[in-house]
Design a protein around this motif. Structure first.
Motif, mmCIF file in Angstrom:
data_model
loop_
_atom_site.group_PDB
_atom_site.id
_atom_site.type_symbol
_atom_site.label_atom_id
_atom_site.label_comp_id
_atom_site.label_asym_id
_atom_site.label_seq_id
_atom_site.Cartn_x
_atom_site.Cartn_y
_atom_site.Cartn_z
ATOM 1 N N ILE A 1 -20.103 9.282 -12.343
ATOM 2 C CA ILE A 1 -20.737 8.665 -11.173
ATOM 3 C C ILE A 1 -19.845 7.513 -10.721
ATOM 4 N N LYS A 2 -19.231 7.701 -9.567
ATOM 5 C CA LYS A 2 -18.321 6.682 -9.055
ATOM 6 C C LYS A 2 -19.092 5.635 -8.256
ATOM 7 N N SER A 3 -18.670 4.402 -8.432
ATOM 8 C CA SER A 3 -19.310 3.292 -7.741
ATOM 9 C C SER A 3 -18.516 2.927 -6.500
ATOM 10 N N LYS A 4 -19.147 2.236 -5.561
ATOM 11 C CA LYS A 4 -18.456 1.707 -4.391
ATOM 12 C C LYS A 4 -17.638 0.467 -4.745
ATOM 13 N N ILE A 5 -17.859 -0.049 -5.932
ATOM 14 C CA ILE A 5 -17.105 -1.221 -6.378
ATOM 15 C C ILE A 5 -15.712 -0.774 -6.770
ATOM 16 N N SER A 6 -14.727 -1.353 -6.162
ATOM 17 C CA SER A 6 -13.349 -1.004 -6.467
ATOM 18 C C SER A 6 -12.523 -2.257 -6.637
ATOM 19 N N SER A 7 -11.389 -2.099 -7.199
ATOM 20 C CA SER A 7 -10.490 -3.236 -7.432
ATOM 21 C C SER A 7 -9.145 -2.939 -6.800
ATOM 22 N N LYS A 8 -8.398 -4.010 -6.529
ATOM 23 C CA LYS A 8 -7.025 -3.817 -6.077
ATOM 24 C C LYS A 8 -6.169 -3.428 -7.280
ATOM 25 N N ASN A 9 -4.960 -3.063 -7.007
ATOM 26 C CA ASN A 9 -4.029 -2.734 -8.080
ATOM 27 C C ASN A 9 -3.756 -3.982 -8.918
ATOM 28 N N LEU A 10 -4.099 -3.933 -10.189
ATOM 29 C CA LEU A 10 -3.971 -5.105 -11.044
ATOM 30 C C LEU A 10 -2.604 -5.211 -11.693
ATOM 31 N N ASP A 11 -1.668 -4.347 -11.301
ATOM 32 C CA ASP A 11 -0.312 -4.462 -11.827
ATOM 33 C C ASP A 11 0.389 -5.657 -11.204
ATOM 34 N N THR A 12 1.233 -6.316 -11.981
ATOM 35 C CA THR A 12 1.976 -7.481 -11.504
ATOM 36 C C THR A 12 3.288 -7.030 -10.892
ATOM 37 N N GLN A 13 3.480 -7.336 -9.598
ATOM 38 C CA GLN A 13 4.712 -6.934 -8.931
ATOM 39 C C GLN A 13 5.827 -7.919 -9.245
ATOM 40 N N SER A 14 7.054 -7.489 -9.058
ATOM 41 C CA SER A 14 8.210 -8.331 -9.338
ATOM 42 C C SER A 14 8.292 -9.459 -8.316
ATOM 43 N N PHE A 15 8.989 -10.527 -8.691
ATOM 44 C CA PHE A 15 9.037 -11.708 -7.836
ATOM 45 C C PHE A 15 9.757 -11.425 -6.522
ATOM 46 N N TYR A 16 10.775 -10.551 -6.530
ATOM 47 C CA TYR A 16 11.493 -10.282 -5.275
ATOM 48 C C TYR A 16 10.641 -9.453 -4.321
ATOM 49 N N LYS A 17 9.719 -8.651 -4.835
ATOM 50 C CA LYS A 17 8.783 -7.953 -3.968
ATOM 51 C C LYS A 17 7.755 -8.923 -3.383
ATOM 52 N N TYR A 18 7.442 -9.958 -4.147
ATOM 53 C CA TYR A 18 6.498 -10.972 -3.669
ATOM 54 C C TYR A 18 7.044 -11.665 -2.424
ATOM 55 N N TRP A 19 8.360 -11.946 -2.427
ATOM 56 C CA TRP A 19 8.977 -12.641 -1.296
ATOM 57 C C TRP A 19 9.584 -11.666 -0.278
ATOM 58 N N PHE A 20 9.364 -10.391 -0.424
ATOM 59 C CA PHE A 20 10.061 -9.386 0.380
ATOM 60 C C PHE A 20 9.739 -9.499 1.874
ATOM 61 N N ASP A 21 8.517 -9.889 2.211
ATOM 62 C CA ASP A 21 8.086 -9.878 3.616
ATOM 63 C C ASP A 21 8.043 -11.260 4.250
ATOM 64 N N ILE A 22 8.898 -12.177 3.787
ATOM 65 C CA ILE A 22 8.851 -13.543 4.332
ATOM 66 C C ILE A 22 9.245 -13.598 5.801
ATOM 67 N N ASN A 23 9.996 -12.619 6.276
ATOM 68 C CA ASN A 23 10.412 -12.632 7.682
ATOM 69 C C ASN A 23 9.328 -12.102 8.621
ATOM 70 N N THR A 24 8.344 -11.417 8.079
ATOM 71 C CA THR A 24 7.275 -10.854 8.908
ATOM 72 C C THR A 24 5.904 -11.450 8.607
ATOM 73 N N ASN A 25 5.747 -11.996 7.426
ATOM 74 C CA ASN A 25 4.470 -12.579 7.018
ATOM 75 C C ASN A 25 4.509 -14.092 7.224
ATOM 76 N N LYS A 26 3.704 -14.594 8.131
ATOM 77 C CA LYS A 26 3.710 -16.012 8.485
ATOM 78 C C LYS A 26 3.350 -16.896 7.296
ATOM 79 N N ASP A 27 2.295 -16.539 6.591
ATOM 80 C CA ASP A 27 1.853 -17.349 5.453
ATOM 81 C C ASP A 27 2.883 -17.326 4.326
#
Length: 341
Positions: A229-255
């Motif tokens: 029985i699947k619930s509507k409660i879901s989670s985001k991907n709990l894997d930790t991404q690498s630091f360079y992927k974290y900063w990958f979108d600095i040119n398009t992401n304002k925040d």
């Protein structure tokens, strides 16, 4: 000259350590207050609170070490000037430029270390922090206790008789009420079950039971060996991404761009401000009192005002703000200190 460097370093470190630990404690208290707010919507133990604080240590270090370096260097030389020890150094042919080069090397090392902290460890710590909080939110939503009525799992009302040491539920009753005329009531009885997470979806896996579907006067009874029985409660991907992927979108992401500029410029603050610190700290105390405290306030206010105001494009903003401050510090140091002593 080594003795002179050792003496100056000891004077600086004595001020630096006391100031750094004071600021570190103050910032830690502020972060602990922020962490305490999290307990309003998730339940965490004392050790989990400490774990969250450890995740915030790189951020705490970023907001304390660069500022501590600038203030400590200014106050250390201001104290030497009041005691006329800086004048003695100049009388012994220790040029201000020699002192400046020595502390610029230290500032460069601190800035390099802080760049590693803000670009590598802070993204990882943010990911771990968010994942932990997200996991606790999910756990809170699906935390089903034994022997209690009125508990929900999605649209189902659940009653569980007991739970063993392996987190397996025993003797489960689940009831799905009728919501409209086309809907039907459902009752599930299972001898055993457990909660699992599959691709971010919380699933209740039931073993050995019966399912009853009730619609008007019709009953449908079926037996099952395994039922998911699947619930509507879901989670985001709990894997930790690498630091360079974290900063990958600095040119398009304002925040993300603003965050990148702020942390990089904070890391570069020791190198950008080292000559200002020496300029404010070195005075001929017999003839002038200087304005070390006012200078500290002006530089910190000006630098941090710029780094929170300009962040597009991020690399150009970093280059312009850092280079303008560093060049200004060189001009001010040469005019106020190098040309006089």
């Amino acid at each position: 000259m080594k003795l002179v460097y050792k003496y100056l370093l000891n004077q600086f470190l004595s001020t630096m350590l006391s100031l750094f630990f004071t600021l570190f404690i103050i910032v830690s208290i502020v972060f602990f207050i922020q962490l305490a707010k999290i307990t309003a919507y998730i339940e965490i133990s004392f050790f989990e609170l400490i774990k969250l604080y450890i995740f915030l240590l790189p951020k705490t270090l970023a907001f304390t070490l660069p500022i501590s370096f600038f203030i400590a260097l200014t106050l250390a030389f201001y104290r030497l000037s009041r005691e006329n020890e800086s004048i003695v150094l100049f009388a012994l042919s220790v040029a201000p430029s020699v002192i400046a080069k020595f502390f610029m090397k230290i500032a460069a090392l601190i800035s390099a270390f802080m760049l590693v902290v803000v670009l590598v460890f802070i993204p990882i710590s943010f990911e771990l922090f968010d994942n932990f909080v997200d996991y606790k939110k999910i756990s809170t939503k699906v935390n089903i206790k034994t022997g209690e009525f009125g508990q929900r799992y999605g649209d189902w009302l659940v009653f569980i008789d007991s739970k063993d040491v392996n987190e397996n539920y025993k003797n489960i009753i689940m009831y799905h009420p009728k919501k409209n005329e086309q809907d039907k009531e459902q009752v599930i009885l299972a001898t055993q079950g457990r909660l699992e997470t599959n691709d971010g979806i919380i699933t209740f896996k039931l073993d050995e039971g019966r399912a009853y579907e009730i619609k008007e006067d019709n009953w449908h009874i079926s037996s099952f060996k395994n039922l998911l029985i699947k619930s509507k409660i879901s989670s985001k991907n709990l894997d930790t991404q690498s630091f360079y992927k974290y900063w990958f979108d600095i040119n398009t992401n304002k925040d993300k761009a603003k965050e990148f500029v702020i942390y990089v410029l904070i890391a570069l603050f020791p190198l950008a401000s080292v000559l200002f610190a020496l300029s404010f700290g070195i005075v001929t105390y017999r003839y002038e009192k200087g304005f070390a405290y006012f200078g500290i306030f002006v530089i910190i206010f000006a630098y941090f005002s710029l780094l929170i105001s300009f962040y597009k494009p991020p690399f150009i903003a970093i280059g312009l703000i850092f280079s303008s401050f560093f060049i200004a510090s060189m001009v001010y140091f040469n005019k106020k200190i190098a040309s006089k002593y």
